[in-house]
Design an enzyme around this catalytic site. Structure first.
Site, mmCIF file in Angstrom:
data_model
loop_
_atom_site.group_PDB
_atom_site.id
_atom_site.type_symbol
_atom_site.label_atom_id
_atom_site.label_comp_id
_atom_site.label_asym_id
_atom_site.label_seq_id
_atom_site.Cartn_x
_atom_site.Cartn_y
_atom_site.Cartn_z
ATOM 1 C CB SER A 63 -0.746 0.152 1.178
ATOM 2 O OG SER A 63 -1.998 0.992 0.717
ATOM 3 C CG HIS A 68 0.374 17.795 3.156
ATOM 4 N ND1 HIS A 68 0.867 18.048 1.563
ATOM 5 C CD2 HIS A 68 0.252 19.150 3.257
ATOM 6 C CE1 HIS A 68 0.791 19.192 1.266
ATOM 7 N NE2 HIS A 68 0.413 20.005 2.153
ATOM 8 C CB CYS A 83 -2.371 -5.033 2.661
ATOM 9 S SG CYS A 83 -3.412 -3.901 2.180
#
Length: 123
Positions: A63, A68, A83
């Protein structure tokens, strides 16, 4: 119930503003976080904003890990989504804390792809 993935949403406040604005440091933090949680790195992409702030993502076979940053607020928003049974997104947190040095961290833990008896539930 089984699930396919573990998705942590991290709210990091009181972070070191210099770390939040350090593109190379954030890229290294992402790579180190991938290694810590046992995931497989595909690529890393970061971008430095003017006058400040960095966004970045580590794309994983399992994944992603994304950030940010807002140096002007001492804040970083992050996702750690993995995952597979061989990964543990919680192991990335120490790496993140060591680099960003948050005063406080809120973790929202979301199970993704929840299955009942090993079967996807479709409604």
């Amino acid at each position: 119930m089984k699930h396919l993935g573990k998705h942590l949403i991290l709210e990091l406040w009181g972070c070191d503003p210099k770390a939040l604005d350090d593109q190379e440091g954030i890229e290294k933090m992402l790579v180190d976080s991938v290694n810590a949680c046992g995931a497989t790195l595909i690529c890393v992409k970061t971008h430095k904003f003017s006058p400040q702030g960095v966004t970045g993502v580590a794309v994983l076979a399992e994944s992603h890990i994304a950030i940010h940053s807002y140096p002007e607020f001492g804040y970083a928003a992050m996702d750690v989504f993995t995952c597979g049974e061989h990964t543990d997104p919680y192991k990335a947190i120490d790496v993140i804390k060591d680099f960003l040095k948050p005063e406080s961290i809120q973790i929202i833990d979301i199970k993704r792809g929840i299955m009942e008896n090993g079967i996807f539930e479709i409604k």
